[in-house]
Design an enzyme around this catalytic site. Structure first.
Site, PDB file in Angstrom:
ATOM      1  N   CYS A  80       0.829  -1.209   0.000  1.00  0.00           N
ATOM      2  CA  CYS A  80       0.000   0.000   0.000  1.00  0.00           C
ATOM      3  C   CYS A  80       0.860   1.255   0.000  1.00  0.00           C
ATOM      4  CB  CYS A  80      -0.995  -0.035   1.151  1.00  0.00           C
ATOM      5  SG  CYS A  80      -2.321   1.170   0.970  1.00  0.00           S
ATOM      6  N   HIS A 111      -3.760  -4.876   0.046  1.00  0.00           N
ATOM      7  CA  HIS A 111      -3.300  -5.397   1.331  1.00  0.00           C
ATOM      8  C   HIS A 111      -3.387  -6.911   1.365  1.00  0.00           C
ATOM      9  CE1 HIS A 111      -2.962  -1.648   3.704  1.00  0.00           C
ATOM     10  NE2 HIS A 111      -3.825  -1.201   2.809  1.00  0.00           N
ATOM     11  N   GLU A 155      -2.408  -8.874   3.622  1.00  0.00           N
ATOM     12  CA  GLU A 155      -2.730  -9.342   4.978  1.00  0.00           C
ATOM     13  C   GLU A 155      -4.206  -9.201   5.282  1.00  0.00           C
ATOM     14  OE1 GLU A 155      -1.543  -6.508   4.197  1.00  0.00           O
ATOM     15  OE2 GLU A 155      -2.143  -4.932   5.620  1.00  0.00           O
TER      16      GLU A 155
END
Lengths: 206, 388, 251
Positions: free
Chosen positions: A80, A187, A189
């Site tokens: 990001c 992202h 994650e």
């Protein structure tokens, strides 16, 4: 051991938690010794470009990362705002602000009809892999959705650095790679199964 | 804020239990209501229902009674067969870990009470997978059991064309629940979703877990509204028509062959007549304890207090002594049955443990005493009601 | 193509998972950890977790609790309830939240939106707006629906946007828990007034409600709670229905 770089930018704990949950030894740190001994580095981040660069400089990280990543060849995954900081400069909040300059390009705001395409670009969007690469192994249609949340994106100078794109009123850079330096605008994650696969793919790179 | 009912010993953490301004829970209020209900009228209503569904030419069963071999379903069978002369088909969804006592009581149904019993032995691989996933995901390994005991009898109702199902107590009336649900005579699909103990997880959520396919889930899938309407399936709570009193009912069925545990109470409580059929159900009760701070002993004490067999103080003492005690022998059995380590077991238990109720160390980890039992925070311990 | 997010919403009061009807009639529905685990297993798009007690009692967010919740989430988590200072935001992000939801604090100190967005990025800041229909039209309410503010939702949403909010979480108090559908008129008027995403909340009861609020109400994302608690529908059912109706969603 994976080092997630702590430069005080947002939800770094999510990254560490996801890595640990998938079985990797991960720490959140900005200590030079710990960063040096890591096999892989992750530059996460949520926030503004200028703050990101200011924080990196305040911690003395750019020269160290230059040594480890650019010269030393350590695999790095930037996420990001992390991706955006790799650029030459960012236009957010009264820019241009100077970035790390590792991936030539400029970070600009979405240039779309904001009545039709609300900014920030928030939610799950599918990517198109434009160059074969290890990061997106096992990711294929129809499930190529990842979680994005941003208002700016990287306009790379060299198209060969762009390994995936995404569409939101305009086609923009979703991921880049230059040798051992990789980065995603989304992202991983926070992208459930697909994201976990991208992280695993990154950590398999030696 | 954690508090206990001023009449019984139930805490206000119990889902769907409401306390009024006097600090009395709605299960206690319902118990008071039970005294005011005209049970003669209700019995007449029951006769109307069964006469509507009774098969006069004897060509099929009059009703289905979902049974487990436990005291409630034995009582339901006794009422249907011996008192009202119905010809029920008893349908048993086999328990997770059948006990010898449970099997004996189930046999008693077709031996002594003289009814036909179908025992449904489900695909054990699928069931166990869902049980373990239920434990991991919603803290309840009996999750597939809650589903199966409701859906399997309905499948028999639809396929054997037996429209009437007779269930037991209305748990919302006995244990507390929203006002509308407490006075409901009928158990339908919405009841299952809302009160059936599914904890937000749905049948379809199990697709793909350890290779489970939609076909595997057929027994656990509620029939379509069309199929139900075609047969006219309806399920009623016996507890709506008859005043439910577990102990009284127990004495009756003991006369008809029902056996209780002879060598002491069941784990986690002071009674010896419940949870007899399933050797692992005490883990389900324990998980309730870790999530909400009350276990089976609390449930039983509350019923006994409401039925005026115990005073609140007596109930309190029993709760203090028995509630939430984890039997490590059962933990061994559980881990061996599901093939998980004790470490994983406790990691899952801890993830569901309510840290506002039970003590933790400074890092937020749950702590246990020398006997391996959880420790309630001081402000969550039950106190006597002092009159000022 | 950006997919429309279907976002389960969990509400906490006194450490209990609750459901409300029109912001009243609290029903304790069980373990919040179980709910989070179920939604994570369902691979939902995002999760909103609001602690009502924190805001009503004016106390700090429960970081341990949020940490436990975040541990079970591998999708974006937005956390609200009692978020009043930059330190609160920092600590919530630190324990694993990805976004914070501001309601009362934004009404009391609109500049807090700017401060939060400035420090942590607009994408971290969601402003929650609760709206009731009165004889004067739609009005923003505060303190979990108890007190009127005199503000109209469009004006307030636009101000929140100009102050730096990343998203608006718009709840119709009248439709909350009723399972009769979203407030389409309200959603449309706010969604068309701002250029930041608007998440519609309050009223979902069946699959068509979602199509209506996206297609007619112009919602950018949809939140729901009762439908998951009281019906057999899962987020997948909803998304499959959206796709069948021509609305992109992630399966």
């Amino acid at each position: 051991m994976v080092a997630v770089i702590d430069y005080h930018m947002g939800n770094t704990r999510s990254v560490v938690k996801t890595l640990k949950a998938i079985g990797y030894d991960a720490i959140l740190t900005n200590s030079p010794d710990e960063l040096r001994s890591a096999s892989h580095l992750i530059l996460p981040g949520v926030g503004a470009f200028k703050d990101g660069m200011d924080n990196l400089h305040a911690l003395g990280l750019p020269p160290l990362l230059d040594e480890l990543v650019v010269k030393g060849g350590r695999p790095l995954l930037a996420i990001c705002i992390g991706l955006q900081l790799l650029a030459d400069e960012g236009m957010e909040h009264g820019g241009p602000h100077k970035g790390l300059g590792w991936i030539p390009g400029r970070v600009e705001r979405f240039s779309v009809d904001e009545g039709k395409y609300k900014i920030p670009h928030v939610g799950w969007n599918n990517i198109t892999v434009t160059r074969d690469n290890q990061l997106f192994q096992w990711i294929h249609s129809p499930s190529t959705d990842f979680y994005f949340v941003h208002s700016y994106h990287l306009k790379a100078v060299h198209s060969e650095h762009v390994i995936a794109t995404c569409d939101y009123g305009e086609t923009f850079t979703a991921a880049v790679q230059k040798d051992n330096i990789m980065a995603t605008q989304f992202h991983p994650e926070k992208s459930q199964r697909n994201g976990v696969q991208v992280l695993r793919n990154f950590l398999e790179i030696s | 804020m954690f508090s206990y009912c001023k009449n019984c010993v139930m805490p206000n953490t119990k889902p769907d239990l409401h306390f009024d301004e006097s600090g009395i829970c709605d299960a206690c209020r319902s118990a008071e209501l039970k005294e005011q209900i005209n049970w003669e009228d209700r019995e007449k209503e029951f006769r109307v229902v069964i006469d509507k569904y009774r098969c006069l030419d004897g060509s099929r069963y009059d009703c289905i009674i979902p049974v487990s071999g436990g005291k409630d379903s034995t009582y339901q069978t006794y009422v249907a067969k011996k008192i009202y002369g119905l010809n029920p088909l008893c349908v048993c969804f086999a328990p997770t870990y059948p006990t010898e006592l449970g099997k004996k009581n189930l046999r008693n149904l077709h031996h002594s009470l003289g009814v036909d019993v179908v025992e449904f032995f489900k695909n054990e691989r699928v069931y166990k997978t869902m049980g373990l996933e239920g434990f991991r995901r919603v803290g309840d390994h009996e999750w597939p059991n809650h589903l199966g005991i409701f859906t399997t009898p309905i499948h028999f109702a639809v396929n054997f064309r037996i429209p009437l199902l007779i269930w037991g107590e209305n748990s919302q009336l006995e244990y507390g629940g929203p006002a509308m649900a407490r006075q409901k005579p009928v158990l339908d699909r919405r009841w299952l979703e809302e009160f059936g103990g599914l904890l937000g997880n749905r049948t379809d959520d199990m697709i793909g877990v350890n290779g489970i396919t939609p076909e595997d889930l057929k027994p656990y899938t509620y029939p379509t509204d069309e199929r139900l309407a075609e047969v006219g399936v309806t399920g009623v709570f016996l507890g709506y028509f008859f005043k439910w009193d577990a102990r009284k009912q127990l004495e009756i069925i003991k006369q008809h062959g029902f056996s209780v545990k002879e060598n002491g109470p069941i784990e986690g409580t002071y009674t010896n007549y419940e949870n007899l059929d399933d050797g692992l159900v005490s883990i389900h009760d324990y998980m309730k304890y870790v999530k909400f701070g009350f276990g089976r002993a609390t449930d039983h004490a509350c019923l006994d207090i409401r039925n005026k067999r115990l005073s609140r103080n007596e109930g309190m003492e029993l709760v203090r002594k028995h509630d939430g005690k984890l039997s490590y022998e059962i933990v061994e059995k559980f881990c061996s049955f599901y093939e998980i380590s004790k470490r994983e077991f406790f990691s899952i238990v801890d993830s569901f443990t309510n840290k506002a109720i039970f003590m933790c160390d400074d890092d937020g980890n749950v702590i246990r005493d020398v006997e391996g039992q959880l420790i309630k925070r001081p402000e969550c311990l039950i106190q006597e009601i002092t009159t000022e | 193509m950006l997919k429309t997010r279907v976002i389960p919403c969990l509400l906490l009061k006194d450490n209990r998972l609750i459901k409300t009807i029109q912001f009243g009639e609290y029903r304790n529905i069980g373990s919040y950890i179980a709910a989070v685990k179920v939604f994570n297993a369902r691979d939902v798009d995002e999760l909103v977790f609001l602690d009502m007690s924190a805001s009503l009692e004016g106390r700090d967010p429960l970081y341990h609790l949020i940490s436990d919740v975040a541990r079970e989430c591998f999708m974006p988590l937005a956390v609200g309830g009692g978020v009043q200072t930059l330190d609160h935001i920092a600590r919530l992000l630190g324990v694993g939240a990805d976004k914070v939801v501001l309601n009362t604090s934004a009404l009391d100190h609109p500049e807090f939106i700017t401060q939060g967005a400035g420090r942590y990025g607009a994408q971290c800041i969601v402003v929650s707006i609760d709206v009731k229909k009165t004889d004067r039209g739609y009005e923003v309410y505060r303190d979990h629906g108890k007190n009127p503010t005199g503000l109209d939702p469009i004006t307030w949403a636009k101000e929140a946007e100009s102050r730096g909010a990343g998203e608006i979480f718009l709840t119709s108090i009248d439709q909350d828990g009723m399972m009769k559908g979203y407030d389409i008129g309200l959603t449309k008027s706010v969604a068309e007034a701002v250029s930041i995403p608007v998440i519609a909340s309050g009223g979902a009861g069946d699959l068509n409600h979602f199509v209506e609020v996206i297609r007619d109400g112009r919602a950018d994302a949809v939140a729901a709670a009762s439908i998951f608690q009281y019906t057999q529908y899962t987020p997948q059912d909803i998304k499959q229905h959206l796709i069948k109706s021509g609305i992109p969603a992630r399966l």
